[in-house]
Structures are given as structure tokens and as C-alpha cells.
Design a protein around this motif. Structure first.
Motif, PDB file in Angstrom:
ATOM      1  N   LEU A  22      18.080 -37.446 -22.709  1.00 28.81           N
ATOM      2  CA  LEU A  22      16.642 -37.229 -22.560  1.00 28.81           C
ATOM      3  C   LEU A  22      15.882 -37.417 -23.870  1.00 28.81           C
ATOM      4  CD1 LEU A  22      16.531 -34.206 -20.081  1.00 28.81           C
ATOM      5  CD2 LEU A  22      16.265 -36.648 -19.603  1.00 28.81           C
ATOM      6  N   ALA A  23      16.610 -37.549 -24.981  1.00 33.00           N
ATOM      7  CA  ALA A  23      15.948 -37.844 -26.254  1.00 33.00           C
ATOM      8  C   ALA A  23      15.398 -39.260 -26.268  1.00 33.00           C
ATOM      9  CB  ALA A  23      16.934 -37.656 -27.409  1.00 33.00           C
ATOM     10  N   ASP A  24      15.903 -40.084 -25.353  1.00 37.32           N
ATOM     11  CA  ASP A  24      15.399 -41.450 -25.208  1.00 37.32           C
ATOM     12  C   ASP A  24      14.345 -41.461 -24.104  1.00 37.32           C
ATOM     13  OD1 ASP A  24      15.016 -44.171 -24.438  1.00 37.32           O
ATOM     14  OD2 ASP A  24      16.950 -44.692 -25.303  1.00 37.32           O
ATOM     15  N   PRO A  25      13.101 -41.785 -24.420  1.00 33.67           N
ATOM     16  CA  PRO A  25      12.048 -41.766 -23.396  1.00 33.67           C
ATOM     17  C   PRO A  25      12.246 -42.793 -22.291  1.00 33.67           C
ATOM     18  CG  PRO A  25      11.244 -42.758 -25.431  1.00 33.67           C
ATOM     19  CD  PRO A  25      12.576 -42.167 -25.740  1.00 33.67           C
ATOM     20  N   GLY A  26      13.174 -43.717 -22.501  1.00 35.06           N
ATOM     21  CA  GLY A  26      13.429 -44.729 -21.481  1.00 35.06           C
ATOM     22  C   GLY A  26      14.543 -44.356 -20.522  1.00 35.06           C
ATOM     23  N   ILE A  27      15.090 -43.126 -20.655  1.00 35.39           N
ATOM     24  CA  ILE A  27      16.203 -42.685 -19.813  1.00 35.39           C
ATOM     25  C   ILE A  27      15.799 -41.422 -19.056  1.00 35.39           C
ATOM     26  CG2 ILE A  27      18.581 -41.815 -19.779  1.00 35.39           C
ATOM     27  CD1 ILE A  27      19.128 -43.512 -22.254  1.00 35.39           C
ATOM     28  N   GLU A  28      16.119 -41.392 -17.765  1.00 33.61           N
ATOM     29  CA  GLU A  28      15.841 -40.232 -16.917  1.00 33.61           C
ATOM     30  C   GLU A  28      17.138 -39.776 -16.249  1.00 33.61           C
ATOM     31  OE1 GLU A  28      13.245 -39.110 -12.884  1.00 33.61           O
ATOM     32  OE2 GLU A  28      13.401 -41.194 -13.577  1.00 33.61           O
ATOM     33  N   VAL A  29      17.485 -38.489 -16.384  1.00 31.98           N
ATOM     34  CA  VAL A  29      18.635 -37.923 -15.686  1.00 31.98           C
ATOM     35  C   VAL A  29      18.141 -37.431 -14.329  1.00 31.98           C
ATOM     36  CG1 VAL A  29      20.437 -36.166 -15.686  1.00 31.98           C
ATOM     37  CG2 VAL A  29      19.777 -37.278 -17.837  1.00 31.98           C
ATOM     38  N   VAL A  30      18.513 -38.165 -13.270  1.00 25.78           N
ATOM     39  CA  VAL A  30      17.972 -37.854 -11.943  1.00 25.78           C
ATOM     40  C   VAL A  30      18.789 -36.802 -11.216  1.00 25.78           C
ATOM     41  CG1 VAL A  30      16.879 -40.100 -11.685  1.00 25.78           C
ATOM     42  CG2 VAL A  30      19.229 -39.787 -10.880  1.00 25.78           C
ATOM     43  N   ALA A  31      20.055 -36.587 -11.622  1.00 28.50           N
ATOM     44  CA  ALA A  31      20.888 -35.587 -10.950  1.00 28.50           C
ATOM     45  C   ALA A  31      22.106 -35.272 -11.809  1.00 28.50           C
ATOM     46  CB  ALA A  31      21.336 -36.079  -9.575  1.00 28.50           C
ATOM     47  N   GLU A  32      22.661 -34.059 -11.607  1.00 31.92           N
ATOM     48  CA  GLU A  32      23.851 -33.621 -12.332  1.00 31.92           C
ATOM     49  C   GLU A  32      24.904 -33.131 -11.343  1.00 31.92           C
ATOM     50  OE1 GLU A  32      22.987 -30.944 -15.709  1.00 31.92           O
ATOM     51  OE2 GLU A  32      20.880 -31.273 -15.177  1.00 31.92           O
ATOM     52  N   ALA A  33      26.163 -33.416 -11.657  1.00 29.84           N
ATOM     53  CA  ALA A  33      27.264 -32.997 -10.790  1.00 29.84           C
ATOM     54  C   ALA A  33      28.319 -32.259 -11.602  1.00 29.84           C
ATOM     55  CB  ALA A  33      27.883 -34.211 -10.112  1.00 29.84           C
ATOM     56  N   GLY A  34      28.977 -31.283 -10.936  1.00 34.38           N
ATOM     57  CA  GLY A  34      30.023 -30.526 -11.595  1.00 34.38           C
ATOM     58  C   GLY A  34      31.416 -30.979 -11.219  1.00 34.38           C
ATOM     59  N   ASP A  35      31.515 -31.937 -10.299  1.00 40.11           N
ATOM     60  CA  ASP A  35      32.819 -32.481  -9.927  1.00 40.11           C
ATOM     61  C   ASP A  35      32.642 -33.894  -9.380  1.00 40.11           C
ATOM     62  OD1 ASP A  35      32.598 -32.488  -6.898  1.00 40.11           O
ATOM     63  OD2 ASP A  35      32.338 -30.342  -7.272  1.00 40.11           O
ATOM     64  N   GLY A  36      33.773 -34.578  -9.187  1.00 44.34           N
ATOM     65  CA  GLY A  36      33.727 -35.973  -8.780  1.00 44.34           C
ATOM     66  C   GLY A  36      33.153 -36.202  -7.397  1.00 44.34           C
ATOM     67  N   HIS A  37      33.518 -35.359  -6.446  1.00 46.09           N
ATOM     68  CA  HIS A  37      33.010 -35.527  -5.081  1.00 46.09           C
ATOM     69  C   HIS A  37      31.487 -35.425  -5.057  1.00 46.09           C
ATOM     70  CE1 HIS A  37      36.916 -35.579  -3.144  1.00 46.09           C
ATOM     71  NE2 HIS A  37      37.274 -34.505  -3.835  1.00 46.09           N
ATOM     72  N   GLU A  38      30.960 -34.436  -5.780  1.00 44.19           N
ATOM     73  CA  GLU A  38      29.514 -34.255  -5.837  1.00 44.19           C
ATOM     74  C   GLU A  38      28.857 -35.462  -6.512  1.00 44.19           C
ATOM     75  OE1 GLU A  38      26.214 -30.956  -7.388  1.00 44.19           O
ATOM     76  OE2 GLU A  38      28.295 -30.872  -8.110  1.00 44.19           O
ATOM     77  N   ALA A  39      29.502 -35.986  -7.548  1.00 44.40           N
ATOM     78  CA  ALA A  39      28.951 -37.144  -8.258  1.00 44.40           C
ATOM     79  C   ALA A  39      28.790 -38.342  -7.333  1.00 44.40           C
ATOM     80  CB  ALA A  39      29.852 -37.512  -9.441  1.00 44.40           C
ATOM     81  N   VAL A  40      29.809 -38.589  -6.517  1.00 45.75           N
ATOM     82  CA  VAL A  40      29.752 -39.728  -5.591  1.00 45.75           C
ATOM     83  C   VAL A  40      28.613 -39.548  -4.600  1.00 45.75           C
ATOM     84  CG1 VAL A  40      31.002 -41.024  -3.822  1.00 45.75           C
ATOM     85  CG2 VAL A  40      32.223 -40.199  -5.855  1.00 45.75           C
ATOM     86  N   GLU A  41      28.468 -38.340  -4.067  1.00 52.85           N
ATOM     87  CA  GLU A  41      27.385 -38.071  -3.116  1.00 52.85           C
ATOM     88  C   GLU A  41      26.015 -38.246  -3.763  1.00 52.85           C
ATOM     89  OE1 GLU A  41      27.670 -37.734   0.145  1.00 52.85           O
ATOM     90  OE2 GLU A  41      29.785 -38.153  -0.282  1.00 52.85           O
ATOM     91  N   LEU A  42      25.874 -37.812  -5.015  1.00 51.44           N
ATOM     92  CA  LEU A  42      24.597 -37.942  -5.709  1.00 51.44           C
ATOM     93  C   LEU A  42      24.271 -39.405  -6.019  1.00 51.44           C
ATOM     94  CD1 LEU A  42      24.759 -34.877  -8.113  1.00 51.44           C
ATOM     95  CD2 LEU A  42      23.248 -35.182  -6.144  1.00 51.44           C
ATOM     96  N   VAL A  43      25.297 -40.178  -6.308  1.00 49.00           N
ATOM     97  CA  VAL A  43      25.081 -41.612  -6.525  1.00 49.00           C
ATOM     98  C   VAL A  43      24.620 -42.278  -5.230  1.00 49.00           C
ATOM     99  CG1 VAL A  43      26.256 -43.818  -6.958  1.00 49.00           C
ATOM    100  CG2 VAL A  43      26.603 -41.884  -8.511  1.00 49.00           C
ATOM    101  N   ARG A  44      25.259 -41.897  -4.121  1.00 51.95           N
ATOM    102  CA  ARG A  44      24.820 -42.442  -2.820  1.00 51.95           C
ATOM    103  C   ARG A  44      23.351 -42.087  -2.542  1.00 51.95           C
ATOM    104  NH1 ARG A  44      30.062 -40.721  -0.491  1.00 51.95           N
ATOM    105  NH2 ARG A  44      31.321 -42.597  -0.147  1.00 51.95           N
ATOM    106  N   GLU A  45      22.985 -40.871  -2.916  1.00 49.02           N
ATOM    107  CA  GLU A  45      21.629 -40.397  -2.627  1.00 49.02           C
ATOM    108  C   GLU A  45      20.573 -41.024  -3.533  1.00 49.02           C
ATOM    109  OE1 GLU A  45      19.077 -36.193  -2.805  1.00 49.02           O
ATOM    110  OE2 GLU A  45      21.272 -36.164  -2.904  1.00 49.02           O
ATOM    111  N   HIS A  46      20.873 -41.097  -4.837  1.00 51.03           N
ATOM    112  CA  HIS A  46      19.858 -41.499  -5.804  1.00 51.03           C
ATOM    113  C   HIS A  46      19.937 -42.973  -6.215  1.00 51.03           C
ATOM    114  CE1 HIS A  46      18.291 -37.444  -6.572  1.00 51.03           C
ATOM    115  NE2 HIS A  46      19.547 -37.022  -6.441  1.00 51.03           N
ATOM    116  N   ARG A  47      21.085 -43.629  -5.978  1.00 51.91           N
ATOM    117  CA  ARG A  47      21.250 -45.034  -6.363  1.00 51.91           C
ATOM    118  C   ARG A  47      20.827 -45.259  -7.815  1.00 51.91           C
ATOM    119  NH1 ARG A  47      24.184 -46.433  -1.984  1.00 51.91           N
ATOM    120  NH2 ARG A  47      23.704 -48.645  -2.249  1.00 51.91           N
ATOM    121  N   PRO A  48      21.437 -44.556  -8.764  1.00 56.21           N
ATOM    122  CA  PRO A  48      21.005 -44.670 -10.161  1.00 56.21           C
ATOM    123  C   PRO A  48      21.456 -45.993 -10.787  1.00 56.21           C
ATOM    124  CG  PRO A  48      22.986 -43.363 -10.036  1.00 56.21           C
ATOM    125  CD  PRO A  48      22.577 -43.648  -8.613  1.00 56.21           C
ATOM    126  N   ASP A  49      20.905 -46.283 -11.952  1.00 53.07           N
ATOM    127  CA  ASP A  49      21.336 -47.463 -12.704  1.00 53.07           C
ATOM    128  C   ASP A  49      22.697 -47.221 -13.347  1.00 53.07           C
ATOM    129  OD1 ASP A  49      18.774 -49.023 -12.497  1.00 53.07           O
ATOM    130  OD2 ASP A  49      18.029 -47.228 -13.509  1.00 53.07           O
TER     131      ASP A  49
END
Length: 218
Positions: A22-49
Motif C-alpha cells: 500500500l506504500a505504492d499508490p498504484g497498488i490496491e490490496v483487494v482481499a486477504e486470505a489466511g489459507d490457500g483455499h480461501e485465497a483461491v476463492e478470493l481470486v475467483r471472486e475478485h479476479r485480481p492482477d
């Protein structure tokens, strides 16, 4: 704006990585996950870069998480983070489809550079990781070092300066600041360097910079 999903099972580490991003104004953290399964679901939901993924997580480790993310969203690049720079980890990460590999103990600028690089379709290894890869490539290291020096000798003095900074993990913006060049000019130099060296991305160019002795390995 580069949109990032961050996955790490340690809350304090996650907070630290998020603060760097977040120190870079060109980067946005759209979601955080505490494990791999959650990470995959969040990627499906948010379609991040970009997804920034820790290697050691409960349930689904970083390697399996990376494979699942690449299947779920081909457009999301993955950077893997680790505390331990094991050579086997690097190989396994790249085979799993990771676009970048960084050490948690590295310079925070490497994380920002890596996120920018993979978001643009490039691959990225931190300089220390690149050095370890070079050190385990085999017994013909001296021959490759000579070849690398010959390749670098074909570059102009300015191109060698740019290559050295690229090998040290600097972004185009940082290279421009250090050499007093506009970012567009740096991009032109980088493109020319990749062409002259006959390589496809910054990782391969960085390895040549190490082999040619343009970058120190400490």
C-alpha cells in the motif's frame, strides 16, 4: 491500478506485506486470505492482477494454491513468498506456474518491483534467489560466465548500467531515478537489452547480469 490478493497464514506477516504494497499508490490490496483455499476463492471472486502467496500455509500449501489459482483465473499472476530460499522451492514454484519468487527477508522494493513486473506479464526472481539459481546450474558455470561477459561486452556503457540495476532488482522507475532518465527511456533501454542478449524477460537478463559480474551476490 494493480489489484492484489494477499495470502499468508501469519497475521503479522500479512499486515507487514500489505503495508509495503500500500506504500505504492498504484497498488490496491483487494482481499486477504489466511489459507490457500480461501485465497483461491478470493481470486475467483475478485479476479485480481496479482496474487501474493506464502509457500507454507495450512490445508493448501503455496504450490497447490498457485496451481489452483492459475486454473481458476489465468489472468492472475502469482508471486510466491518464502522465508527459506531453498533451491527446490524455486524450481517447484516455477513448475506450479508462479510468475515470481521473493524472499520475505528481501528489500521491500523487491516486492513492489516484482508485483509491477508480473502484472505486466514478466517473470521476476529476487536478486538473491537469482544468484542461488545460478550457483546450482551445473559444472559449466565458468563457461557460462565467459559467455555472459561476451554478451554484455556487446552492450553500450549505458545499457550495461541499466542491466546492472535491473539485475539488482530495480524497477524501471528506480533505474530512471538513479540514472537520471525518464521512465520511457528506461523501458526502451530494457527492451533493447533483452533483444541484444537474446532473452525473453527480466529474470533471464538478471541471470546474465549476475554471471557477467555486474551484480554482487551478497
Amino acid at each position: 491500478m494493480i489489484r492484489v490478493v494477499l495470502a499468508d497464514d501469519e497475521a503479522m506477516v500479512r499486515a507487514g506485506v500489505k503495508a509495503i504494497l500500500l506504500a505504492d499508490p498504484g497498488i490496491e490490496v483487494v482481499a486477504e486470505a489466511g489459507d490457500g483455499h480461501e485465497a483461491v476463492e478470493l481470486v475467483r471472486e475478485h479476479r485480481p492482477d496479482v496474487a501474493v502467496v506464502d509457500i507454507r500455509m495450512p490445508g493448501l500449501d503455496g504450490f497447490d494454491t498457485t496451481e489452483a489459482i492459475r486454473r481458476a483465473c489465468e489472468g492472475t499472476a502469482v508471486i510466491m513468498l518464502t522465508t527459506f530460499p531453498e533451491n527446490a522451492y524455486v524450481t517447484k514454484a516455477l513448475r506450479a506456474g508462479a510468475n515470481g519468487f521473493l524472499l520475505k527477508s528481501g528489500d521491500p522494493r523487491e516486492l513492489l518491483t516484482g508485483v509491477r513486473a508480473v502484472s505486466e506479464g514478466a517473470a521476476y526472481l529476487s536478486p538473491k534467489v537469482a544468484a542461488r539459481v545460478i550457483d546450482t546450474l551445473g559444472s559449466d558455470r565458468m563457461a557460462r560466465s565467459g559467455e555472459a561477459r561476451e554478451q554484455v561486452d556487446g552492450l553500450s556503457p549505458r545499457e550495461r548500467q541499466v542491466l546492472a540495476l535491473l539485475g539488482a532488482g530495480r524497477s524501471n522507475q528506480e533505474i530512471g531515478r538513479e540514472l537520471h532518465l525518464v521512465e520511457g527511456t528506461v523501458k526502451s533501454y530494457v527492451s533493447a537489452i533483452l533483444g541484444r542478449l537474446g532473452v525473453r524477460n527480466r529474470v533471464q537478463a538478471a541471470i546474465i547480469a549476475f554471471e557477467a559480474g555486474l551484480v554482487t551476490r551478497d
